[in-house]
Motif scaffolding. Structure first.
Motif, mmCIF file in Angstrom:
data_model
loop_
_atom_site.group_PDB
_atom_site.id
_atom_site.type_symbol
_atom_site.label_atom_id
_atom_site.label_comp_id
_atom_site.label_asym_id
_atom_site.label_seq_id
_atom_site.Cartn_x
_atom_site.Cartn_y
_atom_site.Cartn_z
ATOM 1 N N PRO A 106 0.827 -1.212 0.000
ATOM 2 C CA PRO A 106 0.000 0.000 0.000
ATOM 3 C C PRO A 106 0.864 1.267 0.000
ATOM 4 C CG PRO A 106 -0.604 -1.459 1.819
ATOM 5 C CD PRO A 106 0.651 -1.996 1.219
ATOM 6 N N TYR A 107 0.414 2.253 -0.757
ATOM 7 C CA TYR A 107 1.071 3.557 -0.796
ATOM 8 C C TYR A 107 0.027 4.636 -0.565
ATOM 9 C CZ TYR A 107 5.487 1.855 -2.740
ATOM 10 O OH TYR A 107 6.688 1.233 -2.925
ATOM 11 N N SER A 108 0.404 5.653 0.199
ATOM 12 C CA SER A 108 -0.466 6.821 0.370
ATOM 13 C C SER A 108 -0.353 7.688 -0.880
ATOM 14 C CB SER A 108 -0.053 7.630 1.603
ATOM 15 O OG SER A 108 1.183 8.277 1.369
ATOM 16 N N ALA A 109 -1.288 8.613 -1.033
ATOM 17 C CA ALA A 109 -1.237 9.540 -2.167
ATOM 18 C C ALA A 109 0.045 10.371 -2.117
ATOM 19 C CB ALA A 109 -2.472 10.437 -2.162
ATOM 20 N N GLU A 110 0.433 10.781 -0.925
ATOM 21 C CA GLU A 110 1.683 11.548 -0.784
ATOM 22 C C GLU A 110 2.891 10.746 -1.238
ATOM 23 O OE1 GLU A 110 2.671 13.588 2.864
ATOM 24 O OE2 GLU A 110 0.536 13.949 3.250
ATOM 25 N N ARG A 121 -8.157 0.237 -4.547
ATOM 26 C CA ARG A 121 -9.082 0.383 -3.416
ATOM 27 C C ARG A 121 -8.355 1.039 -2.261
ATOM 28 N NH1 ARG A 121 -8.422 -3.087 0.866
ATOM 29 N NH2 ARG A 121 -7.089 -4.879 0.510
ATOM 30 N N TYR A 122 -9.130 1.616 -1.352
ATOM 31 C CA TYR A 122 -8.568 2.186 -0.134
ATOM 32 C C TYR A 122 -8.225 1.074 0.847
ATOM 33 C CZ TYR A 122 -10.239 6.990 -1.115
ATOM 34 O OH TYR A 122 -10.457 8.235 -1.639
ATOM 35 N N THR A 123 -7.227 1.302 1.672
ATOM 36 C CA THR A 123 -6.937 0.356 2.752
ATOM 37 C C THR A 123 -7.911 0.548 3.910
ATOM 38 O OG1 THR A 123 -5.283 1.866 3.654
ATOM 39 C CG2 THR A 123 -4.477 0.084 2.224
ATOM 40 N N TYR A 129 -3.514 3.223 -0.830
ATOM 41 C CA TYR A 129 -4.142 2.568 -1.978
ATOM 42 C C TYR A 129 -3.526 1.204 -2.202
ATOM 43 C CZ TYR A 129 -5.940 7.195 -3.088
ATOM 44 O OH TYR A 129 -6.584 8.407 -3.023
ATOM 45 N N LEU A 130 -4.379 0.244 -2.548
ATOM 46 C CA LEU A 130 -3.958 -1.108 -2.898
ATOM 47 C C LEU A 130 -4.569 -1.480 -4.239
ATOM 48 C CD1 LEU A 130 -4.468 -3.248 0.342
ATOM 49 C CD2 LEU A 130 -2.351 -2.951 -0.915
ATOM 50 N N THR A 131 -3.878 -2.272 -5.006
ATOM 51 C CA THR A 131 -4.416 -2.771 -6.261
ATOM 52 C C THR A 131 -5.417 -3.877 -5.961
ATOM 53 O OG1 THR A 131 -2.372 -2.221 -7.391
ATOM 54 C CG2 THR A 131 -3.795 -3.822 -8.478
ATOM 55 N N THR A 132 -6.584 -3.815 -6.602
ATOM 56 C CA THR A 132 -7.624 -4.830 -6.420
ATOM 57 C C THR A 132 -7.278 -6.080 -7.234
ATOM 58 O OG1 THR A 132 -8.901 -4.030 -8.306
ATOM 59 C CG2 THR A 132 -9.405 -3.050 -6.133
#
Length: 74
Positions: free
Chosen positions: A10-14, A43-45, A57-60
């Motif tokens: 997961p990565y944040s938008a920042e 998708r959001y975590t 964010y994570l890839t679905t």
């Protein structure tokens, strides 16, 4: 690139903005939101709390399948 990165972890938008050399607002508006809302590839975590301080964010599974179709292995 965004889907590949978010499939790894997961990565944040920042964090994504920094890695990609983009402005966070433009990245969210032009890429992250469409990939999440319209395409269903991200998708959001923490979907229950949109403004969660650790939101990322994570890839679905759909996003992972899209990457596989493009020949991108994880």
């Amino acid at each position: 690139m965004i889907l590949w990165l978010c499939a790894i972890r997961p990565y944040s938008a920042e964090q994504l903005a920094t890695l990609l050399g983009r402005q966070m607002t433009a990245l969210k508006t032009n890429h992250l939101n469409p990939l999440r809302e319209q395409e269903g590839l991200l998708r959001y975590t923490h979907p229950e709390v949109i403004n969660h301080p650790e939101q990322a964010y994570l890839t679905t599974e759909t996003g992972r399948a899209w990457l596989a179709e493009k020949g991108i292995r994880l």
